[in-house]
Design an enzyme around this catalytic site. Sequence first.
Site, PDB file in Angstrom:
ATOM      1  N   HIS A  59       0.817  -1.208   0.000  1.00  0.00           N
ATOM      2  CA  HIS A  59       0.000   0.000   0.000  1.00  0.00           C
ATOM      3  C   HIS A  59       0.857   1.268   0.000  1.00  0.00           C
ATOM      4  CE1 HIS A  59      -3.226  -2.715   0.713  1.00  0.00           C
ATOM      5  NE2 HIS A  59      -2.816  -3.042   1.924  1.00  0.00           N
ATOM      6  N   ASP A 113      -5.658  -7.227  10.958  1.00  0.00           N
ATOM      7  CA  ASP A 113      -5.009  -6.049  11.542  1.00  0.00           C
ATOM      8  C   ASP A 113      -5.552  -5.767  12.937  1.00  0.00           C
ATOM      9  OD1 ASP A 113      -3.394  -5.582   9.347  1.00  0.00           O
ATOM     10  OD2 ASP A 113      -4.839  -4.275   8.363  1.00  0.00           O
ATOM     11  N   HIS A 226      -7.085  -5.074  -1.452  1.00  0.00           N
ATOM     12  CA  HIS A 226      -6.394  -6.365  -1.477  1.00  0.00           C
ATOM     13  C   HIS A 226      -7.002  -7.285  -2.526  1.00  0.00           C
ATOM     14  CE1 HIS A 226      -6.353  -4.907   2.811  1.00  0.00           C
ATOM     15  NE2 HIS A 226      -5.063  -4.958   2.545  1.00  0.00           N
ATOM     16  N   ASP A 418       5.224  13.008 -39.600  1.00  0.00           N
ATOM     17  CA  ASP A 418       4.379  14.145 -39.219  1.00  0.00           C
ATOM     18  C   ASP A 418       4.838  15.481 -39.773  1.00  0.00           C
ATOM     19  OD1 ASP A 418       6.660  14.507 -37.724  1.00  0.00           O
ATOM     20  OD2 ASP A 418       5.614  14.917 -35.835  1.00  0.00           O
ATOM     21  N   THR A 462       9.328  19.613 -33.560  1.00  0.00           N
ATOM     22  CA  THR A 462      10.619  20.256 -33.804  1.00  0.00           C
ATOM     23  C   THR A 462      10.521  21.337 -34.860  1.00  0.00           C
ATOM     24  OG1 THR A 462      11.757  18.206 -33.208  1.00  0.00           O
ATOM     25  CG2 THR A 462      13.005  19.835 -34.467  1.00  0.00           C
ATOM     26  N   ASP A 572      15.736  15.426 -47.436  1.00  0.00           N
ATOM     27  CA  ASP A 572      15.227  15.700 -46.100  1.00  0.00           C
ATOM     28  C   ASP A 572      13.851  16.350 -46.217  1.00  0.00           C
ATOM     29  OD1 ASP A 572      15.590  16.160 -43.099  1.00  0.00           O
ATOM     30  OD2 ASP A 572      15.181  18.182 -43.849  1.00  0.00           O
TER      31      ASP A 572
END
Length: 590
Positions: A59, A113, A226, A418, A462, A572
């Site tokens: 936890h 517990d 749990h 892109d 970019t 390019d």
Amino acid sequence: MSAKHFINDPTNLVLTALRSITLTNPAVALDAENKVIYLRPSSNSEHQVSIISGGGSGHEPSFAAFVGPGLLSGAVAGTIFASPSAEQIRRCILEKVDAQKGVLVVVMNYTGDILNFGMAVEKAKASGLDVEMVVVGDDAGVGRKQGGKVGRRGIAGTVLVQKISGALAATGASLKEVRGVAQLTASNVVSIGASLSHVHVPGRSITETDDEELNQDEVEIGMGIHNEPGSEKMKDDLPGMVKKMLAYMLDPEDKDRAFLQINKSHETVLLVNNLGGVSPLELSGITCEVVEQLEKDWGVKPVRVLSGTFMTSLNGLGFSISVLKIMDTGLGSGKSMLELLDAPAEASGWAAAVPTKTWQNKSTTTREKARGDNDAAKASNLTMDPALVKSALTTALNRLIAAEPTITNYDTIVGDGDCGIGLARGAQAVLTLLDHASKPAADAAIFLDQVVGVVENSMDGTSGALYAIFLNALARGLRSQSSEQPTPATAAVWAGALDMALSSLGQYTPAKPGDRTLVDALYPFVGDLAKTGSVRSAAEAADAGARGTKGMKASLGRTVYVGGEGWQGVPDPGAHGLAEFLMGLSEGLD
């Protein structure tokens, strides 16, 4: 669920995780034998009530990473999803924390517990220590009928109880006061979780962990931390899920779950907790949805919003919502629930750092305008023919848009595909600017400012950054040549501004001719324009530079690591796109 883990030995995993806490917080120490994290004794600190908590591991950051000044004094860890033993807990109470002013144990409502912590508490009391225990059961996913005599499970609302009681203990309050406020907090918090998947426990087979995995389009409301079954499975989007969760928590008509009455007159704290596998980005969106629905549907506007990872279910792909109704502690100034929640805590797992003063300030002041913005941009007194500019740019931009399929094809071969779309998007945005303006600004720098604004908002990646930097520097280059009287922006003026812009661009990219980037087209254009004063000649130089990148091995850009086969046969994409624009510009000016 994913069954892959970096550490598959659960025993080693728990111990190394506990050890790591001592590396990130020098105020705490580890009793490895008993899996206890505790505050180191300090000669400078006064005695105070010690707060102890714990439970099964898995936890995190609860509970060990909450040990620190202002929060827990000790935390006891069991194995993954299993309670620690009574002996571990007894050792923590008797040997690892300051018990002079008493000890408060805060435990979640799980049978293991309660039994183990309760047994340790009774042993500590038998030895003469002043020890009290508060049990937290805040899960609205478990109704009265289902919970029966056991009651509700404890989930993320527990951390609010721990934080508030820990901060109160740090003020020197008595055990009676600390226990009272802890119980008051526990009685006024309600929570519920939702998950898209069950989790896998390291060291177990998938079938041991869960044999009822959710379908791809299902979410489980009220799933326990749990892997316990939830209240219901549903197929809905986030708004629908949140609506259902808040109804479970706050609907006064739901007699099975109306554990806490909250209305718009109450001050509340909202905790949106990551169960471990939700990205911070998504959790932020979830938090926004919860806050909006709380106000819209329930009239509840939390005075504190905590969002983050506080109590996980390993890497659970889910979140929980907790709402705490603020109650009067009766202890005076500095000891209200909100002040105690806001108080600093030197614990590596506590992520809420905003102090009371900032929350109370409730400032609504914003900055809507950047310092550099002016209602009227500074003129350069370098004039242009608006009609010619509009005609030339329209020709150039349309040519660039027409070239998009070719540029995209090139970039698919050498990059991520892109580049053409980004250039076309920017070109279309500038065309829209030209269409909506009665005529372009006659001042070259002012017109360029308008174009820069469009480019910055329409182009990303970019290429967008490079064009924005270059065009901003180009506008500055024009203004550096401004005169007191209107003067035509000649080819020589533009060449000087372009040279300055090229120099500025070089501060942000190491690209030079030969690196296979758009610079292979830009450099020849700037150099030739300065030499010949002819846009036609300069554009042809740019086109030749772009064509020259065919077969050139890239030194910069995504092509270095993305490009596959066939890059030798194409130029390019960025250089080709710029050359297309510049060739179109020269045509429009002829």
